[in-house]
Design an enzyme around this catalytic site. Structure first.
Site, PDB file in Angstrom:
ATOM      1  N   HIS A  98      -2.965  10.924   0.917  1.00  0.00           N
ATOM      2  CA  HIS A  98      -2.417  10.694   2.255  1.00  0.00           C
ATOM      3  C   HIS A  98      -1.781  12.008   2.721  1.00  0.00           C
ATOM      4  O   HIS A  98      -0.583  12.086   2.981  1.00  0.00           O
ATOM      5  CB  HIS A  98      -1.411   9.533   2.224  1.00  0.00           C
ATOM      6  N   GLU A 117      -3.543  -0.322   8.094  1.00  0.00           N
ATOM      7  CA  GLU A 117      -2.345   0.032   8.881  1.00  0.00           C
ATOM      8  C   GLU A 117      -2.461  -0.538  10.284  1.00  0.00           C
ATOM      9  O   GLU A 117      -3.530  -0.462  10.899  1.00  0.00           O
ATOM     10  CB  GLU A 117      -2.193   1.555   9.048  1.00  0.00           C
ATOM     11  N   TYR A 120      -4.066   1.678  15.975  1.00  0.00           N
ATOM     12  CA  TYR A 120      -2.801   1.716  16.707  1.00  0.00           C
ATOM     13  C   TYR A 120      -2.891   1.484  18.207  1.00  0.00           C
ATOM     14  O   TYR A 120      -1.986   0.908  18.799  1.00  0.00           O
ATOM     15  CB  TYR A 120      -2.084   3.052  16.439  1.00  0.00           C
ATOM     16  N   ASN A 166      -7.264   1.686   9.921  1.00  0.00           N
ATOM     17  CA  ASN A 166      -5.940   1.900  10.511  1.00  0.00           C
ATOM     18  C   ASN A 166      -6.115   1.894  12.021  1.00  0.00           C
ATOM     19  O   ASN A 166      -6.968   2.619  12.546  1.00  0.00           O
ATOM     20  CB  ASN A 166      -5.364   3.260  10.106  1.00  0.00           C
ATOM     21  N   ARG A 212       0.842  -1.183   0.000  1.00  0.00           N
ATOM     22  CA  ARG A 212       0.000   0.000   0.000  1.00  0.00           C
ATOM     23  C   ARG A 212       0.885   1.242   0.000  1.00  0.00           C
ATOM     24  O   ARG A 212       1.679   1.433   0.916  1.00  0.00           O
ATOM     25  CB  ARG A 212      -0.897  -0.004   1.243  1.00  0.00           C
TER      26      ARG A 212
HETATM   27  C1  GAL Z   1      -1.224   6.972  10.703  1.00  0.00           C
HETATM   28  C2  GAL Z   1      -0.817   7.544   9.391  1.00  0.00           C
HETATM   29  C3  GAL Z   1       0.535   7.143   8.932  1.00  0.00           C
HETATM   30  C4  GAL Z   1       1.542   6.966  10.029  1.00  0.00           C
HETATM   31  C5  GAL Z   1       0.956   6.259  11.226  1.00  0.00           C
HETATM   32  C6  GAL Z   1       1.840   6.217  12.436  1.00  0.00           C
HETATM   33  O1  GAL Z   1      -2.087   7.843  11.349  1.00  0.00           O
HETATM   34  O2  GAL Z   1      -1.725   7.184   8.384  1.00  0.00           O
HETATM   35  O3  GAL Z   1       0.921   8.049   7.956  1.00  0.00           O
HETATM   36  O4  GAL Z   1       2.168   8.132  10.324  1.00  0.00           O
HETATM   37  O5  GAL Z   1      -0.230   6.837  11.622  1.00  0.00           O
HETATM   38  O6  GAL Z   1       1.736   7.369  13.185  1.00  0.00           O
END
Ligand code: GAL
Length: 459
Positions: free
Chosen positions: A119, A367, A296, A294, A75
């Site tokens: 992006h 992501e 995290y 995405n 990607r």
């Molecule tokens: C996401 C973003 C990425 C990368 C990642 C880690 O929000 O799409 O570009 O930076 O976080 O912070």
């Protein structure tokens, strides 16, 4: 652990501004990030994207490394100002050629391109001339740009993502002002969000009517969301956690899957939340062929109605006060160098929440990853913490699949260390280490681990 479905898509991800460099080369126009990085104090250490990972010149080497990693999909995003230097009008042929070569090289290596159209590197001219994402015609302008990409690359690209993380664009660029154009407001994020949804839907409409019938690809959007776990069992905290996710993900996914904003947002925002016309609803509803996610981290959410959370450490900050949610973390949770807690079960819960709320959509994790610092010692980078992170999150993903969530793909963020926005090069998310002085690439232990994991999980 049970293996993943046979046709599961394994990939890694990057974005144009974060890796390409060549920011003022071969006809490329400037983006808002090229300008923002030049304002003193906006980016840690004054880092810019001028060279970044120099992927623009080294993409063949990068694809070789990807191949070694065994990924079947990659990607990446297209830099809008590399294709249209001022955002509209004449096409920069060198930009077309660059992405064309990149796509061909991927296909020659049996790696499927997953292409994000936006992006965050908006052509600077559009910010000056059209008010960027606040501009009245920005959704049409975006759709025109998208059409240029479909026309030039759609013969070979079969997976499109319109916009990366609308929430970040709205909140960090227009709410908190920490990303360009650096604006702070409690109204503009909702206007920008509205325009982003329309831009996505118009691009999809164009793709579906003019390109999809012959090109036969798929198109969707990638939204980001953390998990919000109720701090206590109280009804108020449970409602707060739900509300927090609605303000995060529901904001963008509800219009696409249900045709309207979440009720909690409508009630709380009043006329700060714009409305869609019937015509727009028709275009927006159902405008994603898959659910790009995405993810995290996770935080606890508690009801904070009546409390002033503006200055608290994990207050939502700025316009998030609209939610009356107080966030916190468990001090025993391990954190990455972004100060994001590692909570794999939050990922599982979020995947299952999406499965239920949006009626079992096909989910592609566009992501997931973590930042940790590691040195190269004797040509090796031992990033055991990153391996542990992936083990945990992939097990959580598998658990969600076992419970019925329709997860069909997973992209590790990121293929290589890169420009981490306001943090510059100080945060390392890559499976591949980069020495930013020599630009030498060294696959980390996690890259080898990931390759092995993919091999064992082919079904
Ligand atoms: C996401 C973003 C990425 C990368 C990642 C880690 O929000 O799409 O570009 O930076 O976080 O912070």
């Amino acid at each position: 652990m049970q293996s993943f479905p046979k046709d599961f898509i394994w990939g890694t991800a990057t974005s144009s501004f974060q890796i390409e460099g060549a920011s003022n080369e071969a006809g490329k126009g400037f983006s808002v990030w090229d300008a923002f990085t030049r304002i003193p104090g906006k980016v840690l250490n004054g880092d810019t994207g001028d060279v970044a990972c120099d992927h623009y010149h080294r993409f063949e080497e990068d694809i070789r490394l990807m191949k070694q990693m065994g990924v079947k999909a990659y990607r990446f995003s297209i830099s809008w100002p590399r294709i249209l230097p001022t955002g509209t009008g004449a096409v920069n042929q060198a930009g077309i050629e660059f992405y064309s070569k990149l796509i061909d090289c991927l296909l020659a290596n049996d790696i499927e391109p997953w292409v994000t159209l936006y992006h965050w590197d908006l052509p600077l001219a559009l910010e000056f001339e059209k008010d960027g994402w606040l501009g009245e015609n920005i959704s049409d302008i975006f759709a025109d740009y998208a059409a240029v990409c479909f026309a030039h690359f759609g013969d070979r690209v079969k997976n499109w993502i319109t916009i990366n993380e609308s929430w970040v664009i709205a909140m960090l660029s227009y709410g908190q002002g920490i990303f360009p154009p650096g604006r702070v407001s409690n109204i503009e994020p909702y206007q920008v969000g509205h325009n982003l949804i329309k831009a996505h839907a118009k691009a999809v409409d164009l793709y579906r009517t003019k390109f999809q019938p012959s090109q036969k690809g798929r198109i969707g959007i990638a939204n980001n969301c953390d998990w919000r776990e109720p701090l206590t069992d109280s009804a108020a905290d449970k409602a707060a956690a739900e509300r927090a996710i609605e303000f995060f993900l529901g904001w963008f996914a509800d219009p696409i899957y249900k045709g309207h904003y979440p009720a909690s947002m409508v009630e709380r925002l009043g006329d700060r939340l714009p409305t869609f016309t019937e015509e727009e609803v028709k275009m927006i509803k159902g405008s994603s062929d898959f659910f790009g996610l995405n993810h995290y981290t996770t935080m606890y959410a508690a009801d904070s109605t009546g409390l002033d959370t503006k200055d608290s450490v994990f207050g939502n900050g700025g316009i998030s006060e609209d939610q009356d949610v107080q966030l916190s973390v468990d001090p025993s949770w391990k954190m990455t160098t972004m100060n994001w807690s590692i909570v794999p079960w939050g990922f599982q819960k979020l995947l299952e929440w999406i499965d239920q709320r949006y009626d079992h959509p096909e989910i592609i994790v566009t992501e997931n990853g973590c930042s940790f610092d590691h040195e190269v010692v004797g040509g090796q980078v031992n990033d055991q913490e990153r391996i542990d992170f992936y083990k945990g999150y992939l097990a959580a993903c598998q658990a969600a699949i076992s419970n019925g969530a329709n997860v069909k793909g997973y992209f590790a963020w990121s293929f290589m260390d890169n420009f981490e926005w306001a943090f510059g090069y100080s945060r390392r998310f890559g499976l591949t280490h980069i020495n930013f002085e020599t630009l030498e690439r060294t696959p980390k232990a996690s890259a080898k681990w990931f390759a092995e994991f993919i091999r064992n999980n082919k079904g």
